[in-house]
Write an enzyme that holds these catalytic residues in place. Structure first.
Site, PDB file in Angstrom:
ATOM      1  N   LYS A  14      61.400 -30.209  44.150  1.00 45.86           N
ATOM      2  CA  LYS A  14      62.634 -30.891  44.903  1.00 45.86           C
ATOM      3  C   LYS A  14      63.324 -29.885  45.884  1.00 45.86           C
ATOM      4  O   LYS A  14      63.833 -30.031  46.883  1.00 45.86           O
ATOM      5  CB  LYS A  14      63.748 -31.442  43.952  1.00 45.86           C
ATOM      6  CG  LYS A  14      62.963 -32.649  43.077  1.00 45.86           C
ATOM      7  CD  LYS A  14      64.187 -33.382  42.317  1.00 45.86           C
ATOM      8  CE  LYS A  14      64.740 -32.299  40.968  1.00 45.86           C
ATOM      9  NZ  LYS A  14      63.905 -31.812  40.244  1.00 45.86           N
ATOM     10  N   ARG A  89      71.431 -38.454  38.206  1.00 42.45           N
ATOM     11  CA  ARG A  89      70.400 -38.094  37.199  1.00 42.45           C
ATOM     12  C   ARG A  89      70.269 -39.384  36.193  1.00 42.45           C
ATOM     13  O   ARG A  89      69.557 -39.264  35.232  1.00 42.45           O
ATOM     14  CB  ARG A  89      71.040 -37.219  36.306  1.00 42.45           C
ATOM     15  CG  ARG A  89      70.898 -35.572  36.880  1.00 42.45           C
ATOM     16  CD  ARG A  89      69.343 -35.377  37.087  1.00 42.45           C
ATOM     17  NE  ARG A  89      68.933 -33.948  36.592  1.00 42.45           N
ATOM     18  CZ  ARG A  89      68.989 -32.998  37.475  1.00 42.45           C
ATOM     19  NH1 ARG A  89      69.444 -32.850  38.330  1.00 42.45           N
ATOM     20  NH2 ARG A  89      68.420 -31.740  36.650  1.00 42.45           N
ATOM     21  N   ARG A 128      58.327 -19.433  38.074  1.00 40.60           N
ATOM     22  CA  ARG A 128      59.393 -19.415  39.290  1.00 40.60           C
ATOM     23  C   ARG A 128      60.164 -18.140  38.988  1.00 40.60           C
ATOM     24  O   ARG A 128      60.722 -17.646  38.346  1.00 40.60           O
ATOM     25  CB  ARG A 128      60.059 -20.578  38.960  1.00 40.60           C
ATOM     26  CG  ARG A 128      61.459 -20.740  39.951  1.00 40.60           C
ATOM     27  CD  ARG A 128      62.005 -21.954  40.023  1.00 40.60           C
ATOM     28  NE  ARG A 128      62.505 -22.627  38.669  1.00 40.60           N
ATOM     29  CZ  ARG A 128      63.076 -23.945  38.770  1.00 40.60           C
ATOM     30  NH1 ARG A 128      63.001 -24.460  39.637  1.00 40.60           N
ATOM     31  NH2 ARG A 128      63.261 -24.389  37.581  1.00 40.60           N
ATOM     32  N   ARG A 162      65.920 -17.732  36.622  1.00 42.35           N
ATOM     33  CA  ARG A 162      66.682 -18.768  36.080  1.00 42.35           C
ATOM     34  C   ARG A 162      66.980 -18.736  34.387  1.00 42.35           C
ATOM     35  O   ARG A 162      65.887 -18.886  33.732  1.00 42.35           O
ATOM     36  CB  ARG A 162      66.509 -20.247  36.433  1.00 42.35           C
ATOM     37  CG  ARG A 162      67.374 -20.299  37.560  1.00 42.35           C
ATOM     38  CD  ARG A 162      66.847 -21.982  38.386  1.00 42.35           C
ATOM     39  NE  ARG A 162      67.072 -22.923  37.413  1.00 42.35           N
ATOM     40  CZ  ARG A 162      66.850 -24.089  37.850  1.00 42.35           C
ATOM     41  NH1 ARG A 162      66.527 -24.457  39.146  1.00 42.35           N
ATOM     42  NH2 ARG A 162      67.008 -25.079  37.079  1.00 42.35           N
ATOM     43  N   ARG A 173      64.904 -30.382  29.010  1.00 44.14           N
ATOM     44  CA  ARG A 173      65.199 -30.765  30.533  1.00 44.14           C
ATOM     45  C   ARG A 173      64.227 -31.702  30.641  1.00 44.14           C
ATOM     46  O   ARG A 173      64.390 -32.767  31.225  1.00 44.14           O
ATOM     47  CB  ARG A 173      65.101 -29.496  31.567  1.00 44.14           C
ATOM     48  CG  ARG A 173      66.212 -28.756  31.503  1.00 44.14           C
ATOM     49  CD  ARG A 173      65.862 -27.364  32.127  1.00 44.14           C
ATOM     50  NE  ARG A 173      65.502 -27.279  33.487  1.00 44.14           N
ATOM     51  CZ  ARG A 173      64.870 -26.699  33.978  1.00 44.14           C
ATOM     52  NH1 ARG A 173      64.529 -25.392  33.705  1.00 44.14           N
ATOM     53  NH2 ARG A 173      64.695 -26.582  35.378  1.00 44.14           N
TER      54      ARG A 173
HETATM   55  P1  AP5 Z   1      61.603 -26.209  42.772  1.00 46.97           P
HETATM   56  O1  AP5 Z   1      61.346 -26.354  44.038  1.00 46.97           O
HETATM   57  O2  AP5 Z   1      62.185 -24.986  42.201  1.00 46.97           O
HETATM   58  O3  AP5 Z   1      61.511 -27.394  41.851  1.00 46.97           O
HETATM   59  P2  AP5 Z   1      62.730 -28.343  41.330  1.00 46.97           P
HETATM   60  O4  AP5 Z   1      62.305 -29.723  41.344  1.00 46.97           O
HETATM   61  O5  AP5 Z   1      63.899 -27.963  42.424  1.00 46.97           O
HETATM   62  O6  AP5 Z   1      63.020 -27.591  40.102  1.00 46.97           O
HETATM   63  P3  AP5 Z   1      64.433 -27.557  39.247  1.00 46.97           P
HETATM   64  O7  AP5 Z   1      63.957 -26.984  37.864  1.00 46.97           O
HETATM   65  O8  AP5 Z   1      65.474 -26.720  40.272  1.00 46.97           O
HETATM   66  O9  AP5 Z   1      64.927 -29.050  38.776  1.00 46.97           O
HETATM   67  P4  AP5 Z   1      66.180 -29.190  37.846  1.00 46.97           P
HETATM   68  O10 AP5 Z   1      66.134 -30.602  38.169  1.00 46.97           O
HETATM   69  O11 AP5 Z   1      65.347 -29.152  36.287  1.00 46.97           O
HETATM   70  O12 AP5 Z   1      67.116 -28.486  37.947  1.00 46.97           O
HETATM   71  P5  AP5 Z   1      68.661 -28.513  38.820  1.00 46.97           P
HETATM   72  O13 AP5 Z   1      68.906 -27.214  39.064  1.00 46.97           O
HETATM   73  O14 AP5 Z   1      68.979 -29.593  39.350  1.00 46.97           O
HETATM   74  O15 AP5 Z   1      59.960 -25.635  42.350  1.00 46.97           O
HETATM   75  C1  AP5 Z   1      59.443 -25.042  41.232  1.00 46.97           C
HETATM   76  C2  AP5 Z   1      58.479 -23.922  41.113  1.00 46.97           C
HETATM   77  O16 AP5 Z   1      57.161 -24.379  41.655  1.00 46.97           O
HETATM   78  C3  AP5 Z   1      58.909 -22.781  42.236  1.00 46.97           C
HETATM   79  O17 AP5 Z   1      58.494 -21.666  41.771  1.00 46.97           O
HETATM   80  C4  AP5 Z   1      58.008 -23.226  43.573  1.00 46.97           C
HETATM   81  O18 AP5 Z   1      57.625 -22.297  44.220  1.00 46.97           O
HETATM   82  C5  AP5 Z   1      56.833 -24.006  42.901  1.00 46.97           C
HETATM   83  N1  AP5 Z   1      56.313 -25.149  43.798  1.00 46.97           N
HETATM   84  C6  AP5 Z   1      57.167 -26.222  44.303  1.00 46.97           C
HETATM   85  N2  AP5 Z   1      56.557 -26.967  45.039  1.00 46.97           N
HETATM   86  C7  AP5 Z   1      55.223 -26.583  44.698  1.00 46.97           C
HETATM   87  C8  AP5 Z   1      53.784 -27.252  44.960  1.00 46.97           C
HETATM   88  N3  AP5 Z   1      53.797 -28.359  45.764  1.00 46.97           N
HETATM   89  N4  AP5 Z   1      52.808 -26.705  44.494  1.00 46.97           N
HETATM   90  C9  AP5 Z   1      52.810 -25.622  43.899  1.00 46.97           C
HETATM   91  N5  AP5 Z   1      53.983 -24.896  43.491  1.00 46.97           N
HETATM   92  C10 AP5 Z   1      55.130 -25.466  43.814  1.00 46.97           C
HETATM   93  O19 AP5 Z   1      69.422 -28.774  37.369  1.00 46.97           O
HETATM   94  C11 AP5 Z   1      69.654 -27.591  36.303  1.00 46.97           C
HETATM   95  C12 AP5 Z   1      70.566 -28.092  35.301  1.00 46.97           C
HETATM   96  O20 AP5 Z   1      71.982 -28.542  36.073  1.00 46.97           O
HETATM   97  C13 AP5 Z   1      70.194 -29.597  34.621  1.00 46.97           C
HETATM   98  O21 AP5 Z   1      69.330 -29.330  33.519  1.00 46.97           O
HETATM   99  C14 AP5 Z   1      71.542 -29.952  34.232  1.00 46.97           C
HETATM  100  O22 AP5 Z   1      72.083 -29.263  33.014  1.00 46.97           O
HETATM  101  C15 AP5 Z   1      72.630 -29.575  35.204  1.00 46.97           C
HETATM  102  N6  AP5 Z   1      72.627 -30.445  36.128  1.00 46.97           N
HETATM  103  C16 AP5 Z   1      72.067 -30.600  37.454  1.00 46.97           C
HETATM  104  N7  AP5 Z   1      72.438 -31.925  38.089  1.00 46.97           N
HETATM  105  C17 AP5 Z   1      73.002 -32.697  37.232  1.00 46.97           C
HETATM  106  C18 AP5 Z   1      73.574 -33.896  37.435  1.00 46.97           C
HETATM  107  N8  AP5 Z   1      73.342 -34.719  38.346  1.00 46.97           N
HETATM  108  N9  AP5 Z   1      74.109 -34.515  36.246  1.00 46.97           N
HETATM  109  C19 AP5 Z   1      74.211 -33.747  35.078  1.00 46.97           C
HETATM  110  N10 AP5 Z   1      73.819 -32.351  35.015  1.00 46.97           N
HETATM  111  C20 AP5 Z   1      73.319 -31.908  36.140  1.00 46.97           C
END
Ligand code: AP5
Length: 223
Positions: A14, A89, A128, A162, A173
């Site tokens: 994402k 979410r 990552r 991270r 997660r």
């Molecule tokens: P990346 O692009 O970083 O993936 P991502 O989907 O953004 O993953 P996240 O881990 O950031 O998602 P998340 O939803 O768990 O975290 P968030 O920060 O929102 O890609 C991952 C890796 O793969 C990278 O190394 C990239 O290079 C590689 N890659 C990408 N695409 C690829 C491809 N096509 N092929 C090969 N490699 C690829 O949330 C973190 C925490 O915050 C949550 O757990 C929660 O506690 C809190 N939080 C956030 N939002 C909310 C909400 N709305 N409500 C409540 N709590 C929340």
């Protein structure tokens, strides 16, 4: 104007795709995860409260993330649209978002649902890392540095992992994601907004599809 949501499990790409699509459409990305990590880093009241939830892989309380979004979408740079990454979410956040948008005479146009199986996600997350200076995202397995130890974008030699990218937290997660995402995709499917994205494919393949769908929407709706 185009308002986009990215749904998908941790590690599905994402954040990677939000940056590419935002550059292409010239609209900002709003990531609740990034916003919360900044609060944690700054040791703000919100950050202190959110930290425990994030390190255990649980969702931060709805009202906190809803406020982050509410403050952000009304800013000037969102006037031509936005990409929201990581919000909503759950159904309660989705309904609050709809109400919030209604009050400013806006609506969601497209919801991209990133689909990747759990085995690949674990590998993506464990590989990552990002540049400490400019935030550029890399992966030990899938997107390595062109020159060992040096950021491709800004030449920095400092990198970060991270705190929530460890095995136990990733498990939680994923469990949290699977617990809520079915209802969420049903909600947007019912409103004819949902596009399934095969996010196992390469980064350029996925971005091409996102751009194609977004541009089609823009050409049909914004002259
Ligand atoms: P990346 O692009 O970083 O993936 P991502 O989907 O953004 O993953 P996240 O881990 O950031 O998602 P998340 O939803 O768990 O975290 P968030 O920060 O929102 O890609 C991952 C890796 O793969 C990278 O190394 C990239 O290079 C590689 N890659 C990408 N695409 C690829 C491809 N096509 N092929 C090969 N490699 C690829 O949330 C973190 C925490 O915050 C949550 O757990 C929660 O506690 C809190 N939080 C956030 N939002 C909310 C909400 N709305 N409500 C409540 N709590 C929340």
């Amino acid at each position: 104007m185009i308002n986009v949501i990215f749904l998908g499990p941790p590690g599905s790409g994402k954040g990677t795709q939000a940056t590419i699509l935002a550059n292409n459409l010239e609209i900002p990305t709003i990531s609740t995860g990034d916003a919360l990590r900044r609060e944690v880093e700054n040791e703000s009241e919100i950050g202190k409260m959110a930290k425990g939830y994030m390190t255990s892989g649980q969702l931060v309380p709805d009202e906190v993330v809803i406020n982050i979004i509410k403050n952000r979408i009304t800013q000037e740079d969102c006037s031509n649209g936005f990409i929201v990454d990581g919000f909503p979410r759950n159904i309660s956040q989705a309904k609050s978002f709809d109400q919030m948008l209604k009050t400013v005479n806006r609506k969601i146009d497209i919801v991209f649902n990133f689909e990747v199986n759990d085995d690949i996600l674990v590998k993506r997350i464990s590989g990552r890392f990002s540049c400490k200076e400019c935030g550029a995202l890399y992966n030990r397995y899938f997107k390595t540095l062109k020159k060992e130890g040096v950021c491709d974008s800004c030449n920095s030699s400092q990198f970060l992992n991270r705190a929530d990218d460890n095995e136990n937290t990733v498990k939680s997660r994923l469990e949290v994601f699977h617990g809520f995402n079915g209802d969420l995709t049903k909600y947007y499917k019912k409103n004819n907004l949902l596009y399934s994205i095969d996010a196992v494919q390469s980064v350029p393949f996925v971005s091409e599809r996102l751009i194609e769908i977004s541009k089609k929407f823009l050409s049909l709706n914004n002259n």
